[in-house]
Design a protein around this motif. Structure first.
Motif, PDB file in Angstrom:
ATOM      1  N   PHE A   1      -0.995   7.003 -14.077  1.00  0.00           N
ATOM      2  CA  PHE A   1      -1.996   7.572 -13.179  1.00  0.00           C
ATOM      3  C   PHE A   1      -1.801   9.068 -13.074  1.00  0.00           C
ATOM      4  O   PHE A   1      -0.679   9.541 -12.907  1.00  0.00           O
ATOM      5  CB  PHE A   1      -1.866   6.948 -11.782  1.00  0.00           C
TER       6      PHE A   1
ATOM      7  N   LYS B   1      -8.891  -2.311  -0.502  1.00  0.00           N
ATOM      8  CA  LYS B   1      -7.592  -2.852  -0.907  1.00  0.00           C
ATOM      9  C   LYS B   1      -7.543  -3.048  -2.417  1.00  0.00           C
ATOM     10  O   LYS B   1      -6.568  -2.693  -3.067  1.00  0.00           O
ATOM     11  CB  LYS B   1      -7.310  -4.179  -0.191  1.00  0.00           C
TER      12      LYS B   1
ATOM     13  N   ALA C   1       8.187   1.115  -9.204  1.00  0.00           N
ATOM     14  CA  ALA C   1       7.194   0.271  -9.885  1.00  0.00           C
ATOM     15  C   ALA C   1       7.596  -1.202  -9.764  1.00  0.00           C
ATOM     16  O   ALA C   1       6.753  -2.072  -9.525  1.00  0.00           O
ATOM     17  CB  ALA C   1       7.068   0.680 -11.348  1.00  0.00           C
TER      18      ALA C   1
ATOM     19  N   LEU D   1       3.842   5.603  -5.759  1.00  0.00           N
ATOM     20  CA  LEU D   1       3.811   5.690  -7.217  1.00  0.00           C
ATOM     21  C   LEU D   1       2.856   6.774  -7.690  1.00  0.00           C
ATOM     22  O   LEU D   1       3.040   7.349  -8.759  1.00  0.00           O
ATOM     23  CB  LEU D   1       3.421   4.337  -7.805  1.00  0.00           C
TER      24      LEU D   1
ATOM     25  N   LEU E   1       4.215  -3.623 -17.031  1.00  0.00           N
ATOM     26  CA  LEU E   1       5.150  -2.514 -16.806  1.00  0.00           C
ATOM     27  C   LEU E   1       5.994  -2.231 -18.050  1.00  0.00           C
ATOM     28  O   LEU E   1       6.384  -1.089 -18.298  1.00  0.00           O
ATOM     29  CB  LEU E   1       6.083  -2.814 -15.623  1.00  0.00           C
TER      30      LEU E   1
ATOM     31  N   MET F   1      -7.069   0.260  -4.108  1.00  0.00           N
ATOM     32  CA  MET F   1      -5.711   0.787  -3.934  1.00  0.00           C
ATOM     33  C   MET F   1      -4.724   0.011  -4.807  1.00  0.00           C
ATOM     34  O   MET F   1      -3.830   0.585  -5.408  1.00  0.00           O
ATOM     35  CB  MET F   1      -5.318   0.751  -2.459  1.00  0.00           C
ATOM     36  N   ASP F   2      -4.911  -1.307  -4.871  1.00  0.00           N
ATOM     37  CA  ASP F   2      -4.016  -2.114  -5.708  1.00  0.00           C
ATOM     38  C   ASP F   2      -4.226  -1.804  -7.190  1.00  0.00           C
ATOM     39  O   ASP F   2      -3.286  -1.777  -7.978  1.00  0.00           O
ATOM     40  CB  ASP F   2      -4.237  -3.614  -5.452  1.00  0.00           C
ATOM     41  N   TRP F   3      -5.482  -1.585  -7.558  1.00  0.00           N
ATOM     42  CA  TRP F   3      -5.790  -1.251  -8.957  1.00  0.00           C
ATOM     43  C   TRP F   3      -5.121   0.071  -9.345  1.00  0.00           C
ATOM     44  O   TRP F   3      -4.419   0.150 -10.360  1.00  0.00           O
ATOM     45  CB  TRP F   3      -7.317  -1.152  -9.118  1.00  0.00           C
ATOM     46  N   ILE F   4      -5.294   1.097  -8.486  1.00  0.00           N
ATOM     47  CA  ILE F   4      -4.689   2.403  -8.773  1.00  0.00           C
ATOM     48  C   ILE F   4      -3.160   2.296  -8.738  1.00  0.00           C
ATOM     49  O   ILE F   4      -2.465   2.829  -9.604  1.00  0.00           O
ATOM     50  CB  ILE F   4      -5.204   3.465  -7.782  1.00  0.00           C
ATOM     51  N   GLY F   5      -2.645   1.532  -7.757  1.00  0.00           N
ATOM     52  CA  GLY F   5      -1.196   1.323  -7.668  1.00  0.00           C
ATOM     53  C   GLY F   5      -0.653   0.696  -8.947  1.00  0.00           C
ATOM     54  O   GLY F   5       0.422   1.046  -9.422  1.00  0.00           O
ATOM     55  N   GLY F   6      -1.420  -0.225  -9.513  1.00  0.00           N
ATOM     56  CA  GLY F   6      -0.990  -0.888 -10.742  1.00  0.00           C
ATOM     57  C   GLY F   6      -0.926   0.072 -11.918  1.00  0.00           C
ATOM     58  O   GLY F   6      -0.027  -0.016 -12.758  1.00  0.00           O
TER      59      GLY F   6
ATOM     60  N   GLN G   1       0.826  -1.213   0.000  1.00  0.00           N
ATOM     61  CA  GLN G   1       0.000   0.000   0.000  1.00  0.00           C
ATOM     62  C   GLN G   1       0.860   1.264   0.000  1.00  0.00           C
ATOM     63  O   GLN G   1       0.502   2.275  -0.600  1.00  0.00           O
ATOM     64  CB  GLN G   1      -0.977   0.007   1.181  1.00  0.00           C
TER      65      GLN G   1
ATOM     66  N   ASN H   1       1.887   1.709  -3.463  1.00  0.00           N
ATOM     67  CA  ASN H   1       0.757   2.216  -4.247  1.00  0.00           C
ATOM     68  C   ASN H   1       0.657   3.736  -4.126  1.00  0.00           C
ATOM     69  O   ASN H   1       0.451   4.439  -5.111  1.00  0.00           O
ATOM     70  CB  ASN H   1      -0.555   1.575  -3.769  1.00  0.00           C
TER      71      ASN H   1
ATOM     72  N   ALA I   1      -0.522   3.364 -11.541  1.00  0.00           N
ATOM     73  CA  ALA I   1       0.579   4.281 -11.198  1.00  0.00           C
ATOM     74  C   ALA I   1       1.928   3.638 -11.488  1.00  0.00           C
ATOM     75  O   ALA I   1       2.882   4.304 -11.875  1.00  0.00           O
ATOM     76  CB  ALA I   1       0.480   4.705  -9.734  1.00  0.00           C
ATOM     77  N   ALA I   2       2.023   2.314 -11.315  1.00  0.00           N
ATOM     78  CA  ALA I   2       3.286   1.611 -11.576  1.00  0.00           C
ATOM     79  C   ALA I   2       3.636   1.640 -13.061  1.00  0.00           C
ATOM     80  O   ALA I   2       4.779   1.418 -13.435  1.00  0.00           O
ATOM     81  CB  ALA I   2       3.203   0.175 -11.074  1.00  0.00           C
ATOM     82  N   GLN I   3       2.644   1.897 -13.901  1.00  0.00           N
ATOM     83  CA  GLN I   3       2.928   2.049 -15.330  1.00  0.00           C
ATOM     84  C   GLN I   3       3.118   3.525 -15.687  1.00  0.00           C
ATOM     85  O   GLN I   3       3.187   3.884 -16.856  1.00  0.00           O
ATOM     86  CB  GLN I   3       1.778   1.454 -16.154  1.00  0.00           C
ATOM     87  N   ASN I   4       3.175   4.356 -14.657  1.00  0.00           N
ATOM     88  CA  ASN I   4       3.295   5.809 -14.817  1.00  0.00           C
ATOM     89  C   ASN I   4       2.153   6.375 -15.652  1.00  0.00           C
ATOM     90  O   ASN I   4       2.328   7.281 -16.448  1.00  0.00           O
ATOM     91  CB  ASN I   4       4.638   6.171 -15.460  1.00  0.00           C
TER      92      ASN I   4
ATOM     93  N   ARG J   1       7.218  -2.347  -6.140  1.00  0.00           N
ATOM     94  CA  ARG J   1       5.796  -2.481  -5.841  1.00  0.00           C
ATOM     95  C   ARG J   1       5.298  -3.840  -6.347  1.00  0.00           C
ATOM     96  O   ARG J   1       4.511  -4.513  -5.682  1.00  0.00           O
ATOM     97  CB  ARG J   1       5.043  -1.338  -6.524  1.00  0.00           C
TER      98      ARG J   1
ATOM     99  N   TYR K   1       6.357   8.730  -9.347  1.00  0.00           N
ATOM    100  CA  TYR K   1       6.635   7.510 -10.102  1.00  0.00           C
ATOM    101  C   TYR K   1       8.127   7.357 -10.346  1.00  0.00           C
ATOM    102  O   TYR K   1       8.820   8.333 -10.626  1.00  0.00           O
ATOM    103  CB  TYR K   1       5.917   7.540 -11.452  1.00  0.00           C
TER     104      TYR K   1
END
Lengths: 433, 118
Positions: B42, B27, A357, A348, A380, B30-35, A342, A345, B37-40, A360, A352
């Motif tokens: 978001f 959860k 990433a 990022l 990714l 948050m994980d969906w948004i984090g995913g 979290q 999350n 964001a991890a692809q830059n 995470r 970022y």
């Protein structure tokens, strides 16, 4: 100028090894930063080199005296007296200063000089003025108009007292490049004509951002540097911590995000003793002996993380420090990885970076399982990043050995550093057993 | 790269889920948004609490809303960066909101400022 730097380095080294075992470690480096900061502040940013030279010459004077006459009872006071004299001599004999700096000094030293007598410059090497000057120099050096690497170079030179050779070694670069970089940075500072001083209260928050980023990168430079010189690398980290701590000690800069950054640095530094084996090879987190982790630093980090949680600021340093705190607990648990996930999350969303990433996604595999993490990892598409493939290799372990091998081989071709290649090769070797 | 807004439409905003269920959604969201964001990809987002919501009608009539004759409500939105509407749609497909029967995620391109199109 360069010759002074080199000689000074040698001076410090030979003193360390010969005449004066009693000298505290890094005394010269430490005092260089103090004298240079005070003199820069006195002369103005235009004359940064003069300040460096006078500071450097002060140590040469020590080298010429101490080995023969013994180390004076109060080495610091001795150095300051010399630095003051050298500065006065310089000011008296230099025409430019009589025209430019003196009138300003005259103005600043009230109206005592109505008689027209030349004013004796006040060279204030009191503890308070040293700290103030160093902090103000920190803001001057970390100026948003300078490229980040120039800021780091300048900080290392002026605020940490590193020689050109040492900076070049830390950056795996050569003296010429570093000299050029420093030269351009100083030119830029000159052309901006920024006075050395604290930014106005309303701007501190914004200016602090640049300062913190530079300190963060300075720390990372030490933590992840490829330089073979392990002592030097730890020194970089310690210098970054020292400068950050100075910000904490000053009321106007003792802000939550500064505490968060310091806390992050403490948590990472706690693992220094465990990160290298007796052959200097890197020991990965999972293989580290946690008995070697420095509990005092962990406690210090926790204290400053607590200080950081006052107020409503949530910086990336808060999140990274919290992630680092969870890593001070070695035992895996559902709770640990869920919290780390979290935090990543959130991180990022506000800052970022490819490495965040990837981390995470690793946390995702620990918290939600490998299948979900593999899907997320493949989205990714960081296909030029070696760590992307080491992550995929890790995720496919115990699932598809063929994929593990092919990902690790791709990682090996992309790896940029010797240490990384060695680590990947080690994994490949263990698979082929 | 364009920006798309993903608007979460709940078929019936008056239904209250159990705390446990809400926590699971939390959860997942948050994980969906984090995913993303991890692809830059978001940009930003927000929830829109139902508490204290009002609807302003024609002729200045104000009702406590958004519930009235229509139960459908907007629960929140996120803004993502995407090369195409199809990519934005792929992000939307992962939204935990869609686990609720009848819920939808509306995908709309955000007009870039200053391009002269109104």
């Amino acid at each position: 100028m360069e010759s002074t730097n080199t000689t000074q380095g040698n001076a410090a080294q030979s003193l360390r090894t010969s005449a004066s075992e009693a000298l505290i470690p890094h005394l010269f480096r430490m005092e260089f930063t103090k004298i240079a900061a005070v003199l820069c502040k006195l002369f103005g940013i235009d004359h940064i080199e003069v300040a460096e030279d006078i500071a450097g010459e002060t140590f040469l004077a020590a080298l010429e005296t101490w080995p023969y006459k013994g180390v004076p009872p109060n080495p610091t006071a001795w150095l300051y007296a010399i630095a003051k004299n050298k500065t006065k001599n310089y000011l008296h004999r230099n025409q430019i200063y009589t025209g430019k700096v003196m009138p300003r000094l005259k103005q600043e030293s009230n109206e005592q000089s109505l008689t027209g007598e030349p004013v004796e410059p006040e060279i204030d090497l009191s503890e308070k003025n040293i700290t103030d000057s160093q902090l103000q120099m920190l803001f001057a050096v970390c100026h948003p108009t300078l490229p980040t690497e120039a800021q780091i170079c300048l900080a290392l030179r002026i605020l940490c007292g590193f020689g050109i050779d040492e900076i070049a070694n830390a950056f795996l670069s050569n003296k010429e490049t570093i000299n050029k970089r420093l030269f351009r940075a100083k030119e830029k500072l000159r052309s901006e004509r920024k006075p050395i001083g604290f930014p106005p209260a309303a701007e501190i928050g914004q200016r602090l951002e640049t300062v913190l980023l530079t300190l963060y990168l300075l720390y990372n430079e030490g933590y992840y540097s490829e330089s073979q010189d392990a002592v030097l690398r730890e020194d970089l980290c310690q210098e970054a911590m020292r400068l950050t701590y100075q910000l904490i000690q000053n009321e106007s800069t003792n802000r939550p995000e500064v505490n968060a950054l310091f806390s992050l640095m403490c948590f990472h530094a706690s693992r220094f003793p465990a990160r290298k084996d007796e052959n200097g090879e890197i020991v990965l987190y999972a293989d580290q002996d946690e008995a070697l982790w420095d509990q005092t630093l962990i406690a210090k980090g926790a204290y400053h993380l607590h200080q950081a949680s006052q107020g409503n600021t949530l910086s990336k340093y808060h999140l990274e420090a919290s992630i680092a705190w969870w890593h001070t607990i070695k035992t895996d648990s559902k709770e640990k990885w869920e919290n780390i996930l979290q935090l990543y999350n959130r991180l990022l969303q506000i800052a970022y970076s490819p490495i965040a990433a990837l981390n995470r996604t690793y946390a995702l595999s620990k918290a939600n399982g490998k299948q979900e993490a593999i899907v997320a990892a493949e989205q990714l598409k960081l296909t030029d990043n070696p760590y992307y493939y080491t992550l995929l290799g890790e995720l496919y372990r115990d699932i598809d050995k063929g994929k593990v091998l092919s990902h690790l081989k791709t990682a090996l071709t992309l790896a940029r550093t010797k240490t990384d290649r060695k680590l990947i090769q080690r994994k490949l070797d263990s698979l082929e057993k | 790269m364009d920006e798309y807004i993903l608007i979460f439409r709940h078929e019936d905003g008056t239904k209250v889920a159990s705390p446990e269920q809400i926590q699971v959604w939390m959860k997942q969201t948050m994980d969906w948004i984090g995913g993303i964001a991890a692809q830059n990809k978001f940009s930003h987002g927000n929830g829109l609490p139902f508490d204290g919501a009002k609807v302003v009608h024609h002729k200045g009539i104000v009702t406590n809303g958004p519930f009235g004759e229509i139960k459908e409500t907007i629960g929140g939105y996120i803004v993502v960066k995407a090369e195409s509407v199809d990519e934005a749609v792929e992000f939307a497909k992962g939204s935990p909101v869609l686990q609720g029967d009848g819920n939808t995620v509306e995908v709309r391109k955000i007009m870039k400022g200053g391009d002269g199109v109104h």
